[in-house]
Design an enzyme around this catalytic site. Structure first.
Site, short mmCIF file in Angstrom:
data_model
loop_
_atom_site.label_atom_id
_atom_site.label_comp_id
_atom_site.label_asym_id
_atom_site.label_seq_id
_atom_site.Cartn_x
_atom_site.Cartn_y
_atom_site.Cartn_z
N GLU A 16 0.82 -1.08 -0.02
CA GLU A 16 0.02 -0.01 0.16
C GLU A 16 0.87 1.33 -0.17
O GLU A 16 1.79 1.19 0.65
CB GLU A 16 -0.92 0.12 1.26
CG GLU A 16 -1.62 1.08 1.11
CD GLU A 16 -2.75 1.42 2.47
OE1 GLU A 16 -3.39 0.63 2.64
OE2 GLU A 16 -2.21 2.28 3.29
N TYR A 48 -6.74 6.87 -0.79
CA TYR A 48 -7.54 8.21 -1.17
C TYR A 48 -8.16 8.80 0.03
O TYR A 48 -8.91 8.05 0.68
CB TYR A 48 -8.56 7.67 -2.00
CG TYR A 48 -9.49 8.55 -2.74
CD1 TYR A 48 -9.56 9.06 -3.95
CD2 TYR A 48 -10.44 9.32 -1.79
CE1 TYR A 48 -10.38 10.03 -4.68
CE2 TYR A 48 -11.31 10.54 -2.31
CZ TYR A 48 -11.26 10.63 -3.90
OH TYR A 48 -12.24 11.48 -4.51
N ALA A 50 -10.52 10.42 2.79
CA ALA A 50 -11.88 10.62 3.07
C ALA A 50 -11.96 12.06 3.34
O ALA A 50 -13.24 12.68 3.08
CB ALA A 50 -12.65 9.78 3.78
N ARG A 107 -16.23 3.19 3.51
CA ARG A 107 -17.17 4.17 3.64
C ARG A 107 -15.94 5.49 4.18
O ARG A 107 -16.52 6.35 3.75
CB ARG A 107 -17.72 3.85 4.94
CG ARG A 107 -18.64 5.02 5.56
CD ARG A 107 -18.92 4.80 6.89
NE ARG A 107 -17.97 4.92 7.91
CZ ARG A 107 -18.00 5.09 9.19
NH1 ARG A 107 -18.97 4.47 9.62
NH2 ARG A 107 -16.71 5.36 9.75
N ASP A 109 -13.60 7.42 7.32
CA ASP A 109 -13.67 7.88 8.62
C ASP A 109 -14.68 9.36 8.58
O ASP A 109 -14.39 9.94 7.68
CB ASP A 109 -12.47 8.41 9.27
CG ASP A 109 -11.52 7.17 9.82
OD1 ASP A 109 -12.15 6.05 10.03
OD2 ASP A 109 -10.33 7.08 9.75
N HIS A 147 -13.88 -3.03 14.26
CA HIS A 147 -13.88 -1.66 13.99
C HIS A 147 -14.44 -0.65 15.34
O HIS A 147 -15.25 -1.04 16.28
CB HIS A 147 -15.01 -1.19 12.83
CG HIS A 147 -14.82 0.30 12.35
ND1 HIS A 147 -15.73 1.22 12.64
CD2 HIS A 147 -13.95 0.80 11.28
CE1 HIS A 147 -15.47 2.13 12.14
NE2 HIS A 147 -14.33 2.02 11.14
N GLN A 174 -7.36 -4.08 8.40
CA GLN A 174 -6.60 -3.22 9.36
C GLN A 174 -5.10 -3.97 9.83
O GLN A 174 -5.15 -4.90 10.07
CB GLN A 174 -7.48 -2.88 10.33
CG GLN A 174 -6.95 -1.60 11.26
CD GLN A 174 -6.57 -0.32 10.09
OE1 GLN A 174 -5.68 -0.17 9.67
NE2 GLN A 174 -7.64 0.57 10.11
N GLN A 210 5.22 7.15 15.49
CA GLN A 210 4.52 6.62 14.19
C GLN A 210 3.66 5.35 14.85
O GLN A 210 2.62 5.48 14.44
CB GLN A 210 5.41 6.17 13.28
CG GLN A 210 4.59 5.35 11.98
CD GLN A 210 5.51 4.42 11.14
OE1 GLN A 210 6.34 3.98 11.67
NE2 GLN A 210 5.07 4.32 9.92
P1 FAD Z 1 -17.85 -0.01 6.81
O1 FAD Z 1 -17.44 -1.16 6.53
O2 FAD Z 1 -19.16 0.72 6.41
O3 FAD Z 1 -17.89 -0.06 8.51
C1 FAD Z 1 -17.78 1.06 9.23
C2 FAD Z 1 -18.83 0.91 10.67
O4 FAD Z 1 -20.21 0.56 10.29
C3 FAD Z 1 -18.24 -0.46 11.34
O5 FAD Z 1 -17.98 -0.17 12.72
C4 FAD Z 1 -19.33 -1.33 10.89
O6 FAD Z 1 -19.32 -2.65 11.79
C5 FAD Z 1 -20.67 -0.77 10.99
N1 FAD Z 1 -21.55 -1.07 9.82
C6 FAD Z 1 -21.26 -1.65 8.55
N2 FAD Z 1 -22.55 -1.76 8.02
C7 FAD Z 1 -23.38 -1.58 9.14
C8 FAD Z 1 -24.68 -1.69 8.94
N3 FAD Z 1 -25.26 -2.14 7.86
N4 FAD Z 1 -25.57 -1.51 10.16
C9 FAD Z 1 -24.85 -0.88 11.12
N5 FAD Z 1 -23.55 -0.84 11.17
C10 FAD Z 1 -22.77 -1.10 10.24
N6 FAD Z 1 -9.56 5.45 4.76
C11 FAD Z 1 -9.51 6.39 3.85
O7 FAD Z 1 -9.97 7.47 4.05
N7 FAD Z 1 -8.70 6.21 2.87
C12 FAD Z 1 -8.20 5.07 2.58
O8 FAD Z 1 -7.63 5.00 1.39
C13 FAD Z 1 -8.11 4.23 3.49
N8 FAD Z 1 -8.00 2.75 3.08
C14 FAD Z 1 -7.99 1.84 4.05
C15 FAD Z 1 -7.50 0.53 3.75
C16 FAD Z 1 -7.64 -0.58 4.57
C17 FAD Z 1 -7.27 -1.82 4.33
C18 FAD Z 1 -8.45 -0.27 5.82
C19 FAD Z 1 -8.73 -1.55 6.91
C20 FAD Z 1 -8.81 0.85 6.13
C21 FAD Z 1 -8.82 2.12 5.40
N9 FAD Z 1 -9.20 3.13 5.35
C22 FAD Z 1 -9.07 4.16 4.53
C23 FAD Z 1 -10.01 3.29 6.70
C24 FAD Z 1 -11.47 3.21 6.82
O9 FAD Z 1 -11.77 4.17 6.00
C25 FAD Z 1 -12.28 3.40 8.11
O10 FAD Z 1 -11.56 2.48 9.09
C26 FAD Z 1 -13.62 3.68 8.18
O11 FAD Z 1 -13.93 4.25 9.57
C27 FAD Z 1 -14.55 2.39 7.93
O12 FAD Z 1 -14.41 2.20 6.50
P2 FAD Z 1 -15.05 0.59 6.06
O13 FAD Z 1 -15.29 0.86 4.80
O14 FAD Z 1 -14.59 -0.71 6.81
O15 FAD Z 1 -16.53 1.10 6.53
#
Ligand code: FAD
Length: 294
Positions: A16, A48, A50, A107, A109, A147, A174, A210
């Protein structure tokens, strides 16, 4: 190529990277890409931000260069919390035009100072939307320690299953520092019926600040063994760097011995650290890297 295809023949080893800050010279990232490409990873993913303040226009350019200039498969990250459906459709058009097939659909943060768009509530909404509007391969994020917004690991796993059911055919975790946590998560995921490949996210420690920042940000626990290492090298940054690389190599060796599908290395744009880890671990990942080189 859809990156999930890679798992059919080998253990997958990928990197990454992130775009440089708006104020930083852009050329350095392309030197980083060139050096990482020399290691022939299975793919390179590009983050990318957010939040909106990051250099997101570079994500597409870098991902395109990885694929088209260096012949390495690329994955573009796409967090949707601050995007409209129209924004996503525009980005999909750009990705398609650049020949990029793989998207890590997120999604993102939620920034307390910034009202989310509320067009995509969860990553699963984005995944369904992309499925309906394009021919992309979708990857989801997974959290071995749960999460941080989720009330329980069980709920988080249920939500992860929803993400897979919506169309994610590969997961990347993660970062974590305790492999036992990953193995417990993998078992829970299997129990919940999640059958797609799960790549373990590994971040080598290069300095104490870090590590502490990332661990807080990502909710990763710091096991006693790692804490002792930090204490032992408190006044010795070079020693800590070597020990951090050795720790990551040990984690990866154990993950491979325990049948993990693959490893995604958070390189922090540091090709030298990636090179040292690659040198000690690449043979564990099967022959496709060698075959591609040959
Ligand atoms: P989701 O899968 O939507 O989950 C978010 C929260 O909502 C979780 O607590 C989940 O349990 C809950 N949830 C999901 N679906 C539901 C539902 N239907 N009902 C109720 N609760 C629900 N961030 C960036 O900004 N840019 C990046 O490039 C980036 N790269 C990443 C790469 C990796 C490998 C990882 C692990 C994380 C990365 N992140 C990045 C961070 C990520 O955007 C954050 O962790 C964010 O808070 C959650 O994103 P997600 O896609 O996992 O969300």
């Amino acid at each position: 190529m859809r990156t999930s295809e890679l798992f059919k023949t080998k253990k997958v080893f990928s990197f990454e990277i992130f775009p440089p800050k708006r104020t930083a010279p852009v050329d350095i990232i392309y030197q980083t890409v060139a050096q990482l490409s020399d290691l022939a990873p299975d793919f390179i993913s590009v983050t990318y931000g957010a939040g909106g303040s990051e250099n997101n226009t570079e994500t597409l350019r870098i991902a395109r260069a990885v694929k088209n200039d260096y012949g390495i498969e690329s994955v573009a990250h796409l967090p949707s919390v601050n995007l409209t459906r129209r924004d996503v459709l525009n980005l999909l058009d750009e990705l398609k035009a650049a020949g990029i097939k793989n998207i890590l659909a997120l999604r993102g943060d939620i920034n307390p100072d910034f009202e989310p768009r509320k067009e995509f509530h969860y990553a699963s909404d984005l995944i369904s939307f992309i499925k309906e509007n394009g021919d992309f391969h979708l990857i989801g994020a997974a959290y071995p320690e749960g999460h941080r917004e989720c009330a329980s690991i069980e709920d988080d796993i249920r939500n992860l299953k929803a993400k897979v059911d919506a169309g994610a055919s590969q997961l990347i975790t993660q970062l974590f520092f305790d492999n036992a946590v990953f193995y417990a998560f993998r078992e829970r995921a299997a129990h919940a019926g999640i059958e797609v490949p799960i790549q373990a996210g590994i971040m080598p420690i290069t300095n104490k600040k870090q590590l502490e920042r990332m661990a807080t940000l990502c909710g990763a626990g710091i096991p006693g063994k790692l804490r002792s290492l930090l204490d032992a090298y408190d006044d010795d940054p070079d020693g800590l760097l070597d020990a951090g690389i050795a720790y990551a190599i040990e984690q990866i060796g154990d993950l491979m011995a325990q049948g993990t599908d693959g490893v995604h290395l958070y390189t922090m744009n540091n090709p030298e650290v990636a090179r040292r880890i690659h040198a000690s671990t690449h043979e564990l990942f099967g022959s496709a890297i060698a075959m591609r080189r040959g």
